[in-house]
Design an enzyme around this catalytic site. Sequence first.
Site, PDB file in Angstrom:
ATOM      1  N   ASP A 176      44.073  44.605  29.048  1.00  0.00           N
ATOM      2  CA  ASP A 176      44.933  44.402  30.219  1.00  0.00           C
ATOM      3  C   ASP A 176      45.265  45.756  30.851  1.00  0.00           C
ATOM      4  O   ASP A 176      46.001  46.554  30.270  1.00  0.00           O
ATOM      5  CB  ASP A 176      46.219  43.677  29.814  1.00  0.00           C
ATOM      6  N   ASP A 190      42.942  45.171  39.056  1.00  0.00           N
ATOM      7  CA  ASP A 190      43.540  44.480  37.923  1.00  0.00           C
ATOM      8  C   ASP A 190      42.457  43.743  37.152  1.00  0.00           C
ATOM      9  O   ASP A 190      41.629  43.035  37.744  1.00  0.00           O
ATOM     10  CB  ASP A 190      44.613  43.500  38.414  1.00  0.00           C
TER      11      ASP A 190
END
Length: 421
Positions: free
Chosen positions: A102, A303
Amino acid sequence: MAASFSSSFSLIIFFTLLCLSNASPRLPTNLKLIPVTPHLQSSIPSFDQINAHDKSRLSYLDNLIKKTSVPIVSGRAFQQAGNYLVRANVGTPGQTLLMVMDTSNDAAWLPCSGCSGCSSQTLFTLEQSSTYKPLQCSAPQCRQAANWFCAPATSDCHFNMTYGGSSFDALLSLDSLGLAQDTLPGYAFGCLRTVTGTSIPAQGLLGLGRGPLSLLSQAGNLYQKTFSYCLPDLRATNFTGSLRLGTVGQPKRIKYTPLLANPRRPTLYYVNMTGIRVGKRFVDIPSSALAFNPATGAGTIFDSGTMVTRLVAPVYAAVRAEFLRRINLPVSSLGGFDTCFTQPIVPPTISFHFDGMFVTLPTENVVIHSSFGTTTCLAMAAAPDNVNSVVNVIASYQQQNHRVLYDVANSRLGVSREHCS
Protein backbone atom coordinates in the site's frame (compact mmCIF):
# COMPACT_ATOMS: atom_id res chain seq x y z
CA MET A 1 65.72 -0.85 -0.28
CA ALA A 2 63.59 1.83 -1.96
CA ALA A 3 63.02 -0.47 -4.94
CA SER A 4 61.94 -3.29 -2.61
CA PHE A 5 59.50 -1.00 -0.75
CA SER A 6 58.07 0.24 -4.07
CA SER A 7 57.62 -3.34 -5.28
CA SER A 8 55.87 -4.40 -2.05
CA PHE A 9 53.61 -1.35 -2.11
CA SER A 10 52.65 -2.11 -5.72
CA LEU A 11 51.76 -5.69 -4.76
CA ILE A 12 49.54 -4.42 -1.92
CA ILE A 13 47.74 -2.06 -4.29
CA PHE A 14 47.35 -4.85 -6.88
CA PHE A 15 45.81 -7.33 -4.44
CA THR A 16 43.58 -4.63 -2.91
CA LEU A 17 42.19 -3.76 -6.35
CA LEU A 18 41.82 -7.44 -7.17
CA CYS A 19 39.75 -8.03 -4.01
CA LEU A 20 37.61 -4.99 -4.72
CA SER A 21 36.99 -6.11 -8.29
CA ASN A 22 35.91 -9.54 -7.06
CA ALA A 23 33.58 -8.17 -4.35
CA SER A 24 29.99 -9.14 -4.94
CA PRO A 25 27.80 -6.15 -5.87
CA ARG A 26 24.52 -5.71 -4.02
CA LEU A 27 21.80 -7.67 -5.76
CA PRO A 28 18.41 -6.04 -6.41
CA THR A 29 15.82 -6.75 -3.75
CA ASN A 30 13.00 -8.14 -5.88
CA LEU A 31 9.70 -9.39 -4.50
CA LYS A 32 6.85 -10.98 -6.40
CA LEU A 33 3.58 -9.08 -6.49
CA ILE A 34 0.45 -11.22 -6.41
CA PRO A 35 -2.83 -9.51 -7.35
CA VAL A 36 -5.76 -10.27 -5.09
CA THR A 37 -8.87 -11.26 -7.02
CA PRO A 38 -11.94 -12.84 -5.52
CA HIS A 39 -12.33 -16.10 -7.42
CA LEU A 40 -9.89 -18.56 -8.91
CA GLN A 41 -12.20 -19.02 -11.87
CA SER A 42 -12.34 -15.36 -12.97
CA SER A 43 -9.39 -13.34 -14.14
CA ILE A 44 -10.67 -9.94 -13.06
CA PRO A 45 -13.22 -8.72 -10.50
CA SER A 46 -16.71 -7.84 -11.65
CA PHE A 47 -17.72 -4.23 -12.24
CA ASP A 48 -19.73 -4.25 -9.01
CA GLN A 49 -16.72 -5.60 -7.07
CA ILE A 50 -14.45 -2.93 -8.54
CA ASN A 51 -16.92 -0.20 -7.66
CA ALA A 52 -17.37 -1.53 -4.09
CA HIS A 53 -13.61 -1.86 -3.60
CA ASP A 54 -12.88 1.66 -4.82
CA LYS A 55 -15.71 3.14 -2.76
CA SER A 56 -14.10 1.65 0.34
CA ARG A 57 -10.62 2.70 -0.80
CA LEU A 58 -11.61 6.31 -1.43
CA SER A 59 -13.24 6.42 1.99
CA TYR A 60 -9.84 5.43 3.42
CA LEU A 61 -8.07 8.17 1.44
CA ASP A 62 -10.67 10.58 2.79
CA ASN A 63 -9.67 9.70 6.36
CA LEU A 64 -5.99 10.39 5.67
CA ILE A 65 -6.54 14.13 5.85
CA LYS A 66 -4.98 15.62 8.96
CA LYS A 67 -7.83 17.08 10.82
CA THR A 68 -5.64 19.32 13.10
CA SER A 69 12.34 -6.78 -6.65
CA VAL A 70 10.19 -8.50 -4.06
CA PRO A 71 7.58 -10.49 -6.01
CA ILE A 72 4.12 -8.96 -6.23
CA VAL A 73 1.35 -11.49 -6.55
CA SER A 74 -2.28 -11.11 -7.33
CA GLY A 75 -4.59 -12.43 -4.69
CA ARG A 76 -6.69 -14.52 -6.97
CA ALA A 77 -7.20 -17.01 -4.17
CA PHE A 78 -7.88 -14.38 -1.51
CA GLN A 79 -10.43 -11.73 -0.67
CA GLN A 80 -9.81 -7.99 -1.03
CA ALA A 81 -9.90 -7.77 -4.83
CA GLY A 82 -7.80 -4.96 -6.21
CA ASN A 83 -4.86 -5.24 -3.82
CA TYR A 84 -1.38 -6.65 -4.48
CA LEU A 85 0.42 -8.95 -2.07
CA VAL A 86 4.10 -9.36 -1.19
CA ARG A 87 5.59 -12.34 0.59
CA ALA A 88 7.32 -11.48 3.87
CA ASN A 89 8.92 -13.44 6.71
CA VAL A 90 8.15 -12.07 10.15
CA GLY A 91 9.74 -13.03 13.47
CA THR A 92 12.44 -15.52 14.51
CA PRO A 93 12.19 -18.11 13.10
CA GLY A 94 10.47 -16.42 10.18
CA GLN A 95 6.75 -16.97 9.64
CA THR A 96 5.71 -16.49 6.02
CA LEU A 97 2.86 -14.04 5.48
CA LEU A 98 1.37 -12.36 2.41
CA MET A 99 0.99 -8.64 3.04
CA VAL A 100 -0.90 -6.07 0.95
CA MET A 101 1.40 -3.49 -0.65
CA ASP A 102 0.00 0.00 0.00
CA THR A 103 1.65 3.21 -1.22
CA SER A 104 -0.90 5.37 0.63
CA ASN A 105 -0.27 3.96 4.10
CA ASP A 106 2.71 4.20 6.44
CA ALA A 107 2.38 1.71 9.27
CA ALA A 108 2.46 -2.04 8.64
CA TRP A 109 0.05 -4.34 10.43
CA LEU A 110 -0.48 -8.08 10.76
CA PRO A 111 -3.28 -10.37 11.94
CA CYS A 112 -1.81 -11.77 15.16
CA SER A 113 -2.70 -14.67 17.40
CA GLY A 114 -5.45 -13.65 19.80
CA CYS A 115 -7.00 -11.17 17.38
CA SER A 116 -10.75 -10.71 17.69
CA GLY A 117 -12.44 -10.23 14.32
CA CYS A 118 -9.44 -11.13 12.12
CA SER A 119 -10.70 -13.11 9.13
CA SER A 120 -7.37 -14.44 7.88
CA GLN A 121 -6.62 -18.12 8.42
CA THR A 122 -2.90 -17.26 8.49
CA LEU A 123 -1.96 -15.43 11.69
CA PHE A 124 1.37 -14.25 13.00
CA THR A 125 1.90 -16.36 16.10
CA LEU A 126 3.81 -13.91 18.23
CA GLU A 127 4.41 -16.47 21.01
CA GLN A 128 6.56 -18.49 18.59
CA SER A 129 8.95 -15.62 17.79
CA SER A 130 11.98 -15.20 20.06
CA THR A 131 12.51 -11.61 18.86
CA TYR A 132 8.96 -10.26 19.27
CA LYS A 133 8.25 -7.55 21.81
CA PRO A 134 5.43 -5.04 22.36
CA LEU A 135 6.34 -1.37 22.48
CA GLN A 136 5.68 0.81 25.50
CA CYS A 137 4.19 4.29 25.25
CA SER A 138 7.62 5.71 26.06
CA ALA A 139 9.04 4.34 22.78
CA PRO A 140 9.65 7.03 20.13
CA GLN A 141 7.77 5.00 17.50
CA CYS A 142 4.59 5.32 19.57
CA ARG A 143 4.28 9.04 18.81
CA GLN A 144 4.76 8.31 15.11
CA ALA A 145 1.66 6.11 14.92
CA ALA A 146 -1.67 7.65 13.97
CA ASN A 147 -4.24 7.81 16.81
CA TRP A 148 -1.90 6.22 19.36
CA PHE A 149 -2.96 5.67 22.95
CA CYS A 150 -1.67 3.94 26.08
CA ALA A 151 -3.23 0.77 27.45
CA PRO A 152 -4.04 1.68 31.09
CA ALA A 153 -2.95 -1.58 32.70
CA THR A 154 0.28 -2.24 30.78
CA SER A 155 1.40 1.12 29.29
CA ASP A 156 1.66 -0.72 25.96
CA CYS A 157 1.34 1.52 22.90
CA HIS A 158 -1.77 0.93 20.80
CA PHE A 159 -3.09 2.73 17.75
CA ASN A 160 -6.40 2.58 15.94
CA MET A 161 -7.35 3.31 12.39
CA THR A 162 -10.28 3.48 10.00
CA TYR A 163 -9.61 1.68 6.72
CA GLY A 164 -12.48 1.97 4.27
CA GLY A 165 -15.65 1.13 6.16
CA SER A 166 -13.80 -0.88 8.81
CA SER A 167 -11.64 -0.13 11.84
CA PHE A 168 -9.05 -1.84 13.99
CA ASP A 169 -7.07 -1.57 17.20
CA ALA A 170 -3.43 -2.68 17.03
CA LEU A 171 -0.63 -3.16 19.55
CA LEU A 172 2.51 -1.44 18.27
CA SER A 173 5.23 -4.08 18.24
CA LEU A 174 8.79 -4.82 17.15
CA ASP A 175 10.09 -7.90 15.34
CA SER A 176 12.26 -8.98 12.45
CA LEU A 177 10.92 -8.39 8.92
CA GLY A 178 12.39 -10.39 6.04
CA LEU A 179 11.91 -9.30 2.41
CA ALA A 180 13.61 -11.46 -0.23
CA GLN A 181 17.26 -11.74 0.92
CA ASP A 182 17.05 -8.73 3.28
CA THR A 183 16.32 -8.79 7.00
CA LEU A 184 15.22 -5.69 8.90
CA PRO A 185 15.57 -6.33 12.66
CA GLY A 186 13.36 -4.44 15.08
CA TYR A 187 10.71 -3.43 12.56
CA ALA A 188 7.77 -1.54 14.08
CA PHE A 189 4.31 -2.76 13.04
CA GLY A 190 0.82 -3.09 14.42
CA CYS A 191 -0.27 -6.45 15.84
CA LEU A 192 -4.03 -6.48 15.24
CA ARG A 193 -5.99 -7.05 18.44
CA THR A 194 -9.57 -6.24 17.35
CA VAL A 195 -11.04 -5.73 13.88
CA THR A 196 -14.51 -4.45 13.06
CA GLY A 197 -15.84 -4.76 9.50
CA THR A 198 -14.65 -6.61 6.41
CA SER A 199 -12.58 -4.10 4.40
CA ILE A 200 -9.37 -4.47 6.45
CA PRO A 201 -6.86 -6.43 4.32
CA ALA A 202 -7.04 -9.78 6.06
CA GLN A 203 -3.48 -10.84 5.22
CA GLY A 204 -1.85 -7.76 6.75
CA LEU A 205 -0.41 -4.68 5.12
CA LEU A 206 3.03 -3.29 4.29
CA GLY A 207 3.05 0.52 4.21
CA LEU A 208 5.13 2.14 1.46
CA GLY A 209 4.05 5.73 2.14
CA ARG A 210 6.21 8.73 3.02
CA GLY A 211 5.81 8.80 6.82
CA PRO A 212 8.19 7.77 9.66
CA LEU A 213 6.69 4.28 10.16
CA SER A 214 6.79 3.36 6.46
CA LEU A 215 9.16 0.75 5.02
CA LEU A 216 11.35 3.41 3.38
CA SER A 217 11.82 5.27 6.66
CA GLN A 218 12.42 2.21 8.83
CA ALA A 219 14.87 0.67 6.36
CA GLY A 220 17.24 3.64 6.80
CA ASN A 221 19.88 3.71 4.07
CA LEU A 222 19.28 0.12 2.95
CA TYR A 223 16.92 1.10 0.13
CA GLN A 224 17.98 4.76 -0.12
CA LYS A 225 14.29 5.77 -0.02
CA THR A 226 13.69 4.27 -3.47
CA PHE A 227 11.36 1.56 -4.74
CA SER A 228 9.48 0.63 -7.88
CA TYR A 229 6.79 -1.83 -8.85
CA CYS A 230 5.39 -3.38 -11.98
CA LEU A 231 1.77 -4.42 -11.59
CA PRO A 232 0.66 -7.48 -13.57
CA ASP A 233 -2.26 -7.49 -15.95
CA LEU A 234 -5.13 -9.21 -14.14
CA ARG A 235 -6.01 -11.01 -17.39
CA ALA A 236 -2.56 -12.49 -17.87
CA THR A 237 -1.86 -16.21 -17.43
CA ASN A 238 1.31 -15.51 -15.44
CA PHE A 239 -0.17 -13.65 -12.51
CA THR A 240 2.88 -12.07 -10.86
CA GLY A 241 4.59 -8.70 -11.03
CA SER A 242 7.47 -7.31 -8.99
CA LEU A 243 8.31 -4.89 -6.22
CA ARG A 244 11.93 -3.70 -6.43
CA LEU A 245 13.41 -2.12 -3.32
CA GLY A 246 16.46 0.17 -3.49
CA THR A 247 18.36 1.87 -6.30
CA VAL A 248 19.99 -1.28 -7.70
CA GLY A 249 18.33 -2.65 -10.83
CA GLN A 250 16.04 0.32 -11.40
CA PRO A 251 15.48 1.42 -15.01
CA LYS A 252 18.01 3.91 -16.36
CA ARG A 253 15.92 5.27 -19.22
CA ILE A 254 12.87 6.67 -17.52
CA LYS A 255 11.16 10.04 -17.45
CA TYR A 256 10.43 11.70 -14.12
CA THR A 257 8.03 14.22 -12.66
CA PRO A 258 8.65 15.97 -9.31
CA LEU A 259 6.96 14.65 -6.18
CA LEU A 260 5.03 17.31 -4.27
CA ALA A 261 4.65 17.50 -0.49
CA ASN A 262 1.21 18.06 0.98
CA PRO A 263 1.16 18.66 4.77
CA ARG A 264 -2.57 17.84 4.87
CA ARG A 265 -1.90 14.38 3.42
CA PRO A 266 1.83 13.80 4.04
CA THR A 267 1.69 10.07 3.32
CA LEU A 268 0.50 10.43 -0.28
CA TYR A 269 2.55 10.68 -3.49
CA TYR A 270 1.38 13.90 -5.14
CA VAL A 271 2.48 14.96 -8.63
CA ASN A 272 1.48 17.87 -10.88
CA MET A 273 -0.76 16.76 -13.74
CA THR A 274 -0.86 19.46 -16.43
CA GLY A 275 -3.28 18.01 -18.99
CA ILE A 276 -4.93 14.95 -20.55
CA ARG A 277 -4.98 13.97 -24.19
CA VAL A 278 -7.63 11.71 -25.74
CA GLY A 279 -6.27 10.45 -29.04
CA LYS A 280 -4.29 13.41 -30.40
CA ARG A 281 -6.49 16.05 -28.83
CA PHE A 282 -5.93 17.75 -25.47
CA VAL A 283 -9.25 18.04 -23.70
CA ASP A 284 -10.35 21.40 -22.38
CA ILE A 285 -9.86 21.29 -18.60
CA PRO A 286 -10.01 24.26 -16.21
CA SER A 287 -6.54 24.75 -14.73
CA SER A 288 -8.07 24.93 -11.25
CA ALA A 289 -9.29 21.32 -11.60
CA LEU A 290 -5.71 20.05 -11.96
CA ALA A 291 -3.93 22.51 -9.66
CA PHE A 292 -2.02 21.26 -6.64
CA ASN A 293 -3.32 22.99 -3.51
CA PRO A 294 -1.88 21.94 -0.12
CA ALA A 295 -4.51 23.99 1.68
CA THR A 296 -7.41 21.95 0.33
CA GLY A 297 -5.63 18.66 -0.46
CA ALA A 298 -6.37 19.12 -4.17
CA GLY A 299 -4.10 17.69 -6.84
CA THR A 300 -3.14 14.33 -8.34
CA ILE A 301 -1.77 11.24 -6.62
CA PHE A 302 -0.46 7.83 -7.69
CA ASP A 303 -2.05 5.06 -5.61
CA SER A 304 -1.54 1.29 -5.67
CA GLY A 305 -4.81 0.45 -3.91
CA THR A 306 -7.49 2.20 -5.98
CA MET A 307 -8.48 0.02 -8.95
CA VAL A 308 -9.62 2.47 -11.65
CA THR A 309 -8.54 6.08 -12.10
CA ARG A 310 -10.78 8.65 -10.47
CA LEU A 311 -10.85 12.17 -11.94
CA VAL A 312 -12.43 15.23 -10.34
CA ALA A 313 -15.79 16.14 -11.84
CA PRO A 314 -14.77 18.77 -14.45
CA VAL A 315 -11.76 16.69 -15.56
CA TYR A 316 -13.77 13.49 -15.93
CA ALA A 317 -16.58 15.29 -17.76
CA ALA A 318 -14.11 16.66 -20.33
CA VAL A 319 -12.37 13.29 -20.84
CA ARG A 320 -15.67 11.43 -21.10
CA ALA A 321 -17.12 13.91 -23.61
CA GLU A 322 -14.13 13.56 -25.95
CA PHE A 323 -14.10 9.77 -25.52
CA LEU A 324 -17.80 9.62 -26.48
CA ARG A 325 -17.23 11.91 -29.45
CA ARG A 326 -14.51 9.59 -30.74
CA ILE A 327 -16.58 6.41 -30.27
CA ASN A 328 -19.91 7.84 -31.52
CA LEU A 329 -22.05 4.88 -30.42
CA PRO A 330 -24.96 4.53 -27.98
CA VAL A 331 -23.70 4.65 -24.39
CA SER A 332 -24.95 2.77 -21.31
CA SER A 333 -23.87 2.24 -17.69
CA LEU A 334 -22.94 -0.84 -15.68
CA GLY A 335 -21.83 -1.42 -12.08
CA GLY A 336 -20.79 2.15 -11.33
CA PHE A 337 -19.27 2.77 -14.78
CA ASP A 338 -21.21 5.33 -16.83
CA THR A 339 -19.37 5.10 -20.17
CA CYS A 340 -20.10 1.61 -21.48
CA PHE A 341 -20.82 0.09 -24.88
CA THR A 342 -22.50 -3.15 -25.89
CA GLN A 343 -21.06 -3.01 -29.42
CA PRO A 344 -17.37 -3.63 -30.22
CA ILE A 345 -15.30 -0.43 -30.06
CA VAL A 346 -11.80 0.73 -30.97
CA PRO A 347 -10.95 3.05 -28.08
CA PRO A 348 -8.59 6.00 -28.52
CA THR A 349 -5.40 6.22 -26.49
CA ILE A 350 -5.42 8.41 -23.40
CA SER A 351 -2.31 10.28 -22.25
CA PHE A 352 -1.72 11.81 -18.83
CA HIS A 353 0.68 14.76 -18.96
CA PHE A 354 2.76 15.79 -15.96
CA ASP A 355 5.61 18.20 -15.37
CA GLY A 356 8.55 16.61 -17.22
CA MET A 357 6.82 13.47 -18.52
CA PHE A 358 3.68 12.00 -20.05
CA VAL A 359 2.18 8.52 -19.87
CA THR A 360 0.25 7.20 -22.88
CA LEU A 361 -2.02 4.32 -21.93
CA PRO A 362 -2.31 1.34 -24.28
CA THR A 363 -5.81 0.17 -25.16
CA GLU A 364 -5.87 -2.51 -22.45
CA ASN A 365 -5.37 0.18 -19.79
CA VAL A 366 -8.08 2.45 -21.21
CA VAL A 367 -11.12 0.14 -21.23
CA ILE A 368 -12.35 -2.74 -19.09
CA HIS A 369 -14.52 -5.64 -20.25
CA SER A 370 -17.35 -7.31 -18.40
CA SER A 371 -16.86 -10.90 -17.24
CA PHE A 372 -18.78 -12.27 -20.23
CA GLY A 373 -17.15 -9.86 -22.70
CA THR A 374 -20.45 -8.39 -23.85
CA THR A 375 -19.86 -4.88 -22.47
CA THR A 376 -16.84 -2.61 -22.68
CA CYS A 377 -16.47 0.43 -20.39
CA LEU A 378 -14.07 3.33 -20.04
CA ALA A 379 -11.91 2.26 -17.09
CA MET A 380 -12.20 5.59 -15.31
CA ALA A 381 -14.82 7.29 -13.18
CA ALA A 382 -15.63 10.56 -11.49
CA ALA A 383 -14.25 11.24 -8.02
CA PRO A 384 -16.82 10.77 -5.25
CA ASP A 385 -18.72 13.72 -3.92
CA ASN A 386 -16.81 14.04 -0.64
CA VAL A 387 -13.39 15.27 0.48
CA ASN A 388 -11.81 13.30 -2.36
CA SER A 389 -13.77 15.30 -4.94
CA VAL A 390 -10.66 17.49 -5.26
CA VAL A 391 -8.18 14.61 -5.77
CA ASN A 392 -7.32 12.91 -9.07
CA VAL A 393 -6.18 9.33 -8.40
CA ILE A 394 -4.00 7.53 -10.97
CA ALA A 395 -5.00 3.98 -10.08
CA SER A 396 -3.62 0.46 -10.46
CA TYR A 397 -5.56 -0.50 -13.61
CA GLN A 398 -3.93 2.35 -15.50
CA GLN A 399 -0.52 1.50 -13.96
CA GLN A 400 -0.55 -2.15 -15.09
CA ASN A 401 2.38 -3.13 -17.32
CA HIS A 402 4.29 0.00 -16.35
CA ARG A 403 7.30 0.30 -14.05
CA VAL A 404 6.42 3.05 -11.55
CA LEU A 405 9.53 4.31 -9.75
CA TYR A 406 9.27 6.24 -6.47
CA ASP A 407 12.57 8.05 -5.88
CA VAL A 408 11.71 9.77 -2.62
CA ALA A 409 15.35 10.66 -1.90
CA ASN A 410 15.36 12.89 -4.97
CA SER A 411 11.67 13.79 -4.68
CA ARG A 412 10.60 12.43 -8.07
CA LEU A 413 8.38 9.76 -9.61
CA GLY A 414 9.08 8.00 -12.90
CA VAL A 415 7.02 5.81 -15.23
CA SER A 416 8.16 3.58 -18.11
CA ARG A 417 6.46 0.81 -20.11
CA GLU A 418 7.33 -2.73 -19.03
CA HIS A 419 5.68 -6.12 -19.50
CA CYS A 420 5.00 -7.05 -15.90
CA SER A 421 3.42 -10.50 -16.09
